[in-house]
Write a protein that holds these residues in place. Structure first.
Motif, PDB file in Angstrom:
ATOM      1  N   ILE A 181     102.077 101.117  79.120  1.00  0.00           N
ATOM      2  CA  ILE A 181     102.859 100.997  80.347  1.00  0.00           C
ATOM      3  C   ILE A 181     103.308 102.387  80.781  1.00  0.00           C
ATOM      4  O   ILE A 181     103.749 103.192  79.953  1.00  0.00           O
ATOM      5  CB  ILE A 181     104.096 100.097  80.138  1.00  0.00           C
ATOM      6  CG1 ILE A 181     103.678  98.684  79.721  1.00  0.00           C
ATOM      7  CG2 ILE A 181     104.959 100.040  81.394  1.00  0.00           C
ATOM      8  CD1 ILE A 181     104.848  97.796  79.328  1.00  0.00           C
ATOM      9  N   TYR A 192      97.045  96.864  82.577  1.00  0.00           N
ATOM     10  CA  TYR A 192      97.712  97.077  83.860  1.00  0.00           C
ATOM     11  C   TYR A 192      97.357  98.445  84.437  1.00  0.00           C
ATOM     12  O   TYR A 192      98.171  99.083  85.092  1.00  0.00           O
ATOM     13  CB  TYR A 192      99.225  96.953  83.698  1.00  0.00           C
ATOM     14  CG  TYR A 192      99.657  95.729  82.940  1.00  0.00           C
ATOM     15  CD1 TYR A 192      99.338  94.459  83.392  1.00  0.00           C
ATOM     16  CD2 TYR A 192     100.374  95.838  81.756  1.00  0.00           C
ATOM     17  CE1 TYR A 192      99.722  93.318  82.702  1.00  0.00           C
ATOM     18  CE2 TYR A 192     100.764  94.709  81.047  1.00  0.00           C
ATOM     19  CZ  TYR A 192     100.436  93.460  81.527  1.00  0.00           C
ATOM     20  OH  TYR A 192     100.805  92.337  80.833  1.00  0.00           O
ATOM     21  N   ASP A 206      95.149  98.827  77.925  1.00  0.00           N
ATOM     22  CA  ASP A 206      95.723  99.195  79.218  1.00  0.00           C
ATOM     23  C   ASP A 206      95.340  98.163  80.275  1.00  0.00           C
ATOM     24  O   ASP A 206      94.645  98.479  81.247  1.00  0.00           O
ATOM     25  CB  ASP A 206      95.221 100.593  79.607  1.00  0.00           C
ATOM     26  CG  ASP A 206      95.919 101.156  80.841  1.00  0.00           C
ATOM     27  OD1 ASP A 206      96.900 100.537  81.300  1.00  0.00           O
ATOM     28  OD2 ASP A 206      95.480 102.212  81.337  1.00  0.00           O
ATOM     29  N   LEU A 225      98.081  99.319  88.238  1.00  0.00           N
ATOM     30  CA  LEU A 225      99.490  99.575  88.533  1.00  0.00           C
ATOM     31  C   LEU A 225      99.974 100.839  87.846  1.00  0.00           C
ATOM     32  O   LEU A 225     100.716 101.645  88.434  1.00  0.00           O
ATOM     33  CB  LEU A 225     100.338  98.379  88.079  1.00  0.00           C
ATOM     34  CG  LEU A 225     101.856  98.525  88.228  1.00  0.00           C
ATOM     35  CD1 LEU A 225     102.237  98.750  89.685  1.00  0.00           C
ATOM     36  CD2 LEU A 225     102.572  97.295  87.668  1.00  0.00           C
ATOM     37  N   ASN A 226      99.552 101.039  86.611  1.00  0.00           N
ATOM     38  CA  ASN A 226      99.975 102.221  85.867  1.00  0.00           C
ATOM     39  C   ASN A 226      99.552 103.516  86.560  1.00  0.00           C
ATOM     40  O   ASN A 226     100.289 104.507  86.561  1.00  0.00           O
ATOM     41  CB  ASN A 226      99.394 102.190  84.449  1.00  0.00           C
ATOM     42  CG  ASN A 226     100.141 101.245  83.527  1.00  0.00           C
ATOM     43  OD1 ASN A 226     101.302 100.928  83.754  1.00  0.00           O
ATOM     44  ND2 ASN A 226      99.475 100.790  82.475  1.00  0.00           N
TER      45      ASN A 226
END
Length: 261
Positions: free
Chosen positions: A169, A57, A55, A60-61
């Motif tokens: 995502i 990101y 993970d 942002l996630n």
């Protein structure tokens, strides 16, 4: 699929030599040497949280997850609760059965693409049975005859042939996904039978809305349980999703030495 459908960061900072001096009146020689050996670069590195390789990101996630949560709380969940209260249970079951029967067609195609002709044949028989003897899928006669549902999608097909999942995502509106599933999602949406049957007609939006609300209504109990047991809904949901997808790709028997979901 539309709503696909939370998983704790702990940050620790090493104390500096000055803090140790305040707390310990007579530090040992070993402690003094350790304090002297530490550098500003080491302390800066200790302050940087470790990035989860599954993970990368996450920041942002989490923002997208919060947006989806707010949308669910103010729109989808109230609509699902109203649907559950207003529409009789028999009708809701019939809607779920019809949508499930249409989804079984795409599952059979994916099983064939995965090189599983036996399962593809069984799913085809399930569709035929429910379509003709279940009045277009209103009744799930196939399950009563022992033809169980084994749902497959294009993301699982890609995974079957060795495409790695890639990073986790969170998609706006659609929810949890991976890089692989994100690529596969447009194919699933386009190729599903319910989409094909109403494509280009005024019923497209209505069918999509019914699918979303019906799916959310079926998950009301699960979402309430998640709210009660999860300390961090995001990380709980992420880990559960990745574990489930890995299990699906390997048909319930993932190898111990493979970390790909």
């Amino acid at each position: 699929m539309i709503l696909r459908t939370g998983i704790l960061w702990l940050a620790a900072c090493l104390p500096t030599a000055g803090v140790w001096a305040d707390e310990v009146s007579a530090p040992t020689e070993a402690a003094s040497m350790a304090a002297a050996a530490s550098s500003p670069e080491d302390e800066a590195d200790a302050d940087v949280p470790t990035v989860n390789p599954r993970d990368p990101y996450e920041s942002l996630n989490r923002k997208v997850f919060e947006f989806n949560d707010q949308l669910d709380a103010h729109v989808l969940k109230p609509a699902a609760e109203t649907y559950q209260k207003v529409v009789p249970g028999m009708v809701r079951t019939g809607v779920s059965n019809v949508l499930g029967n249409l989804g079984d067609v795409w599952s059979a195609v994916n099983q064939l693409l995965q090189g599983k002709p036996g399962q593809a044949g069984a799913m085809t028989m399930r569709v035929i049975t429910n379509t003709f003897f279940g009045i277009g899928g209103l009744f799930d006669q196939a399950t009563e005859l022992g033809l169980e549902r084994h749902s497959e999608d294009f993301g699982q097909t890609l995974g079957r042939w060795g495409v790695p999942p890639g990073p986790y995502i969170v998609l706006p509106l659609l929810g949890a996904s991976t890089a692989r599933d994100t690529v596969a999602t447009p194919v699933d949406l386009y190729a599903s039978m319910d989409t094909q049957l109403v494509s280009g007609t005024s019923a497209t939006l209505g069918v999509s809305a019914v699918k979303v609300v019906n799916t959310r209504a079926n998950l009301l109990g699960a979402s309430q349980l998640l709210d009660e047991v999860a300390l961090d809904r995001y990380s709980f949901f992420r880990d559960a999703y990745l574990a489930r997808r890995r299990n699906q790709v390997y048909d319930g028997n993932p190898p111990d030495d493979d970390e790909n979901p």
